[in-house]
Design a protein around this motif. Structure first.
Motif, PDB file in Angstrom:
ATOM      1  N   ARG A  47      31.222 -20.746  22.164  1.00 27.19           N
ATOM      2  CA  ARG A  47      32.106 -21.279  23.204  1.00 27.19           C
ATOM      3  C   ARG A  47      32.163 -20.327  24.388  1.00 27.19           C
ATOM      4  NH1 ARG A  47      37.136 -22.790  19.205  1.00 27.19           N
ATOM      5  NH2 ARG A  47      35.938 -24.200  17.887  1.00 27.19           N
ATOM      6  N   PHE A  48      32.270 -20.915  25.564  1.00 26.69           N
ATOM      7  CA  PHE A  48      32.497 -20.120  26.763  1.00 26.69           C
ATOM      8  C   PHE A  48      33.317 -20.949  27.752  1.00 26.69           C
ATOM      9  CE2 PHE A  48      28.519 -22.335  27.496  1.00 26.69           C
ATOM     10  CZ  PHE A  48      28.557 -22.727  28.831  1.00 26.69           C
ATOM     11  N   LEU A  49      33.948 -20.240  28.698  1.00 27.49           N
ATOM     12  CA  LEU A  49      34.807 -20.894  29.684  1.00 27.49           C
ATOM     13  C   LEU A  49      34.040 -21.104  30.979  1.00 27.49           C
ATOM     14  CD1 LEU A  49      38.095 -18.842  29.171  1.00 27.49           C
ATOM     15  CD2 LEU A  49      37.486 -21.049  28.171  1.00 27.49           C
ATOM     16  N   TYR A  50      34.404 -22.182  31.669  1.00 23.41           N
ATOM     17  CA  TYR A  50      33.808 -22.453  32.971  1.00 23.41           C
ATOM     18  C   TYR A  50      34.832 -23.134  33.860  1.00 23.41           C
ATOM     19  CZ  TYR A  50      33.098 -27.373  31.602  1.00 23.41           C
ATOM     20  OH  TYR A  50      33.272 -28.674  31.210  1.00 23.41           O
ATOM     21  N   ARG A  67      37.906 -24.241  31.442  1.00 24.93           N
ATOM     22  CA  ARG A  67      37.467 -25.350  30.595  1.00 24.93           C
ATOM     23  C   ARG A  67      36.557 -24.766  29.520  1.00 24.93           C
ATOM     24  NH1 ARG A  67      36.290 -30.746  33.242  1.00 24.93           N
ATOM     25  NH2 ARG A  67      37.486 -31.276  31.442  1.00 24.93           N
ATOM     26  N   VAL A  68      36.595 -25.334  28.340  1.00 23.10           N
ATOM     27  CA  VAL A  68      35.811 -24.815  27.230  1.00 23.10           C
ATOM     28  C   VAL A  68      34.541 -25.640  27.073  1.00 23.10           C
ATOM     29  CG1 VAL A  68      35.740 -24.391  24.744  1.00 23.10           C
ATOM     30  CG2 VAL A  68      37.868 -24.016  26.013  1.00 23.10           C
ATOM     31  N   CYS A  69      33.421 -24.933  27.103  1.00 26.07           N
ATOM     32  CA  CYS A  69      32.142 -25.553  26.774  1.00 26.07           C
ATOM     33  C   CYS A  69      31.805 -25.097  25.365  1.00 26.07           C
ATOM     34  CB  CYS A  69      31.054 -25.116  27.742  1.00 26.07           C
ATOM     35  SG  CYS A  69      29.450 -25.844  27.332  1.00 26.07           S
ATOM     36  N   GLU A  70      31.530 -26.045  24.498  1.00 25.84           N
ATOM     37  CA  GLU A  70      31.153 -25.713  23.128  1.00 25.84           C
ATOM     38  C   GLU A  70      29.696 -26.078  22.920  1.00 25.84           C
ATOM     39  OE1 GLU A  70      32.935 -25.890  18.668  1.00 25.84           O
ATOM     40  OE2 GLU A  70      33.579 -27.450  20.045  1.00 25.84           O
ATOM     41  N   VAL A  71      28.988 -25.190  22.241  1.00 30.49           N
ATOM     42  CA  VAL A  71      27.584 -25.401  21.927  1.00 30.49           C
ATOM     43  C   VAL A  71      27.471 -25.510  20.406  1.00 30.49           C
ATOM     44  CG1 VAL A  71      25.265 -24.438  22.065  1.00 30.49           C
ATOM     45  CG2 VAL A  71      26.898 -24.056  23.935  1.00 30.49           C
ATOM     46  N   LEU A  72      26.946 -26.631  19.948  1.00 34.49           N
ATOM     47  CA  LEU A  72      26.735 -26.843  18.517  1.00 34.49           C
ATOM     48  C   LEU A  72      25.287 -26.494  18.194  1.00 34.49           C
ATOM     49  CD1 LEU A  72      28.485 -30.313  18.117  1.00 34.49           C
ATOM     50  CD2 LEU A  72      29.428 -28.063  17.617  1.00 34.49           C
ATOM     51  N   PHE A  73      25.109 -25.417  17.468  1.00 36.93           N
ATOM     52  CA  PHE A  73      23.752 -24.981  17.151  1.00 36.93           C
ATOM     53  C   PHE A  73      23.068 -25.954  16.211  1.00 36.93           C
ATOM     54  CE2 PHE A  73      25.588 -20.954  18.472  1.00 36.93           C
ATOM     55  CZ  PHE A  73      24.565 -20.413  19.232  1.00 36.93           C
ATOM     56  N   LYS A  74      21.779 -26.142  16.424  1.00 38.50           N
ATOM     57  CA  LYS A  74      20.944 -26.828  15.450  1.00 38.50           C
ATOM     58  C   LYS A  74      20.737 -25.824  14.333  1.00 38.50           C
ATOM     59  CE  LYS A  74      17.281 -28.551  17.425  1.00 38.50           C
ATOM     60  NZ  LYS A  74      16.174 -28.819  18.326  1.00 38.50           N
ATOM     61  N   LYS A  75      20.592 -26.299  13.108  1.00 39.02           N
ATOM     62  CA  LYS A  75      20.481 -25.358  12.001  1.00 39.02           C
ATOM     63  C   LYS A  75      19.488 -25.825  10.965  1.00 39.02           C
ATOM     64  CE  LYS A  75      24.206 -27.415   9.380  1.00 39.02           C
ATOM     65  NZ  LYS A  75      25.295 -27.223   8.499  1.00 39.02           N
ATOM     66  N   ASN A  76      18.872 -24.860  10.334  1.00 40.58           N
ATOM     67  CA  ASN A  76      18.003 -25.094   9.181  1.00 40.58           C
ATOM     68  C   ASN A  76      18.557 -24.189   8.081  1.00 40.58           C
ATOM     69  OD1 ASN A  76      16.064 -25.531   7.301  1.00 40.58           O
ATOM     70  ND2 ASN A  76      14.416 -24.565   8.450  1.00 40.58           N
ATOM     71  N   ALA A 111      23.224 -29.648  32.573  1.00 38.29           N
ATOM     72  CA  ALA A 111      22.114 -28.728  32.826  1.00 38.29           C
ATOM     73  C   ALA A 111      22.628 -27.375  33.331  1.00 38.29           C
ATOM     74  CB  ALA A 111      21.134 -29.327  33.830  1.00 38.29           C
ATOM     75  N   MET A 112      23.659 -27.396  34.152  1.00 41.63           N
ATOM     76  CA  MET A 112      24.252 -26.155  34.652  1.00 41.63           C
ATOM     77  C   MET A 112      24.907 -25.385  33.502  1.00 41.63           C
ATOM     78  SD  MET A 112      25.888 -27.773  38.122  1.00 41.63           S
ATOM     79  CE  MET A 112      26.714 -26.344  38.791  1.00 41.63           C
ATOM     80  N   LEU A 113      25.594 -26.090  32.637  1.00 35.25           N
ATOM     81  CA  LEU A 113      26.226 -25.448  31.482  1.00 35.25           C
ATOM     82  C   LEU A 113      25.180 -24.873  30.540  1.00 35.25           C
ATOM     83  CD1 LEU A 113      29.125 -27.945  30.757  1.00 35.25           C
ATOM     84  CD2 LEU A 113      29.306 -25.649  31.727  1.00 35.25           C
ATOM     85  N   TYR A 114      24.091 -25.602  30.345  1.00 30.63           N
ATOM     86  CA  TYR A 114      23.002 -25.119  29.494  1.00 30.63           C
ATOM     87  C   TYR A 114      22.422 -23.827  30.056  1.00 30.63           C
ATOM     88  CZ  TYR A 114      18.583 -24.790  27.041  1.00 30.63           C
ATOM     89  OH  TYR A 114      17.519 -24.330  26.299  1.00 30.63           O
ATOM     90  N   SER A 115      22.218 -23.783  31.355  1.00 26.75           N
ATOM     91  CA  SER A 115      21.676 -22.590  31.997  1.00 26.75           C
ATOM     92  C   SER A 115      22.625 -21.403  31.812  1.00 26.75           C
ATOM     93  CB  SER A 115      21.447 -22.863  33.488  1.00 26.75           C
ATOM     94  OG  SER A 115      21.001 -21.705  34.136  1.00 26.75           O
ATOM     95  N   THR A 116      23.920 -21.637  31.993  1.00 29.49           N
ATOM     96  CA  THR A 116      24.917 -20.578  31.790  1.00 29.49           C
ATOM     97  C   THR A 116      24.902 -20.102  30.344  1.00 29.49           C
ATOM     98  OG1 THR A 116      26.327 -21.467  33.540  1.00 29.49           O
ATOM     99  CG2 THR A 116      27.381 -20.025  31.919  1.00 29.49           C
ATOM    100  N   PHE A 117      24.907 -21.051  29.418  1.00 29.53           N
ATOM    101  CA  PHE A 117      24.888 -20.700  27.992  1.00 29.53           C
ATOM    102  C   PHE A 117      23.631 -19.913  27.645  1.00 29.53           C
ATOM    103  CE2 PHE A 117      22.953 -21.974  23.924  1.00 29.53           C
ATOM    104  CZ  PHE A 117      23.749 -21.213  23.083  1.00 29.53           C
ATOM    105  N   ASP A 118      22.487 -20.361  28.132  1.00 25.12           N
ATOM    106  CA  ASP A 118      21.212 -19.709  27.816  1.00 25.12           C
ATOM    107  C   ASP A 118      21.242 -18.238  28.236  1.00 25.12           C
ATOM    108  OD1 ASP A 118      18.596 -19.899  26.706  1.00 25.12           O
ATOM    109  OD2 ASP A 118      17.773 -19.923  28.741  1.00 25.12           O
ATOM    110  N   LYS A 119      21.835 -17.941  29.373  1.00 24.40           N
ATOM    111  CA  LYS A 119      21.962 -16.550  29.827  1.00 24.40           C
ATOM    112  C   LYS A 119      22.932 -15.781  28.936  1.00 24.40           C
ATOM    113  CE  LYS A 119      20.951 -17.720  34.584  1.00 24.40           C
ATOM    114  NZ  LYS A 119      21.561 -18.131  35.840  1.00 24.40           N
ATOM    115  N   LEU A 120      24.070 -16.388  28.606  1.00 22.19           N
ATOM    116  CA  LEU A 120      25.074 -15.719  27.770  1.00 22.19           C
ATOM    117  C   LEU A 120      24.542 -15.412  26.375  1.00 22.19           C
ATOM    118  CD1 LEU A 120      28.250 -17.813  28.706  1.00 22.19           C
ATOM    119  CD2 LEU A 120      27.837 -15.393  29.251  1.00 22.19           C
TER     120      LEU A 120
END
Length: 182
Positions: A47-50, A67-76, A111-120
Motif C-alpha cells: 500500500r502507498f498513499l497518493y 488516498r490509499v492505493c493497494e497492490v495485490l501481488f500475483k503469487k505462486n 498507469a500513473m499509480l503503476y509507475s509510482t508503485f514500480d519505483k517504490l
C-alpha cells in the motif's frame, strides 16, 4: 401527527429488533474446544498513499489527499515442510492489473499509480508488505521471534514463523518464505 408517528416508530423499531436477531442458532458445529489449527493460504499486498484531483479544471475541483492505493501481488505458492515444520514458499510478482485505484475517477490514472508503485517496490523490495493468512475457524495467529504482525506492514525479506493456536489451546508453527519474483 406526532402522536401517530411516535407510536408507529416505536412499533417499527421493535419489529426491526426482533427481525434482526441471528438466524444461525441451531445446527451449528460447536467449535469452542476445536483442535483445528490449519493455515491454508498466504496473500500479499503493498500500500502507498497518493493525491488525486477530482473534476480537475472545473469550479467543482476537489483535491483528495492520502488516498490509499493497494497492490495485490500475483503469487505462486508451494507448500513446504522443513525440519518437520509445515509452511508456504510464495513467489510474488505483479503487473499493471495488480494495482487497485481507490475511489472515484480523478486525474490520477491506473498507469500513473503503476509507475509510482514500480519505483517504490524497487526500493522497498520485500519490505513494507502486508501479509494475510487463512486459518481454521476459531483459531488465532501469533508471530514468533521477529516475525511481523500479520495484517500490518512488515519486512518479509527473510523466513518467518507463525504459530496457529486452536480453540482448545493446541498449537502448530508454520514457516512463511517469501520469494521476490520481480
Amino acid at each position: 401527527m406526532t402522536k401517530i408517528i411516535k407510536p408507529l416508530f416505536s412499533v417499527l423499531a421493535l419489529g426491526m429488533i426482533f427481525s434482526l436477531t441471528g438466524c444461525l442458532k441451531a445446527g451449528m458445529e460447536d467449535l469452542e474446544n476445536s483442535n483445528q489449527k490449519a493455515m491454508t493460504s498466504v496473500d500479499y499486498t503493498y500500500r502507498f498513499l497518493y493525491t488525486d484531483t477530482i473534476q480537475k479544471g472545473t469550479d467543482k475541483q476537489e483535491i483528495l489527499k492520502d488516498r490509499v492505493c493497494e497492490v495485490l501481488f500475483k503469487k505462486n505458492t508451494v507448500k513446504l515442510n522443513e525440519n518437520g515444520m509445515d509452511g508456504f514458499k510464495t513467489t510474488i510478482s505483479y503487473d499493471v492489473n495488480s494495482v487497485l485505484k481507490a475511489g472515484p475517477t480523478g486525474s490520477v490514472t491506473k498507469a500513473m499509480l503503476y509507475s509510482t508503485f514500480d519505483k517504490l517496490i524497487q526500493t522497498d523490495q520485500l519490505n513494507k508488505l502486508w501479509v494475510y493468512v487463512t486459518v481454521s475457524d476459531v483459531s488465532t495467529v501469533v508471530p514468533l521471534a521477529d516475525a511481523p504482525k500479520l495484517g500490518s506492514s512488515g519486512s518479509f525479506s527473510k523466513d518467518h514463523v507463525y504459530q496457529v493456536k486452536a480453540a482448545d489451546g493446541s498449537t502448530k508453527d508454520y514457516l512463511i518464505r517469501t520469494i521476490k519474483g520481480f
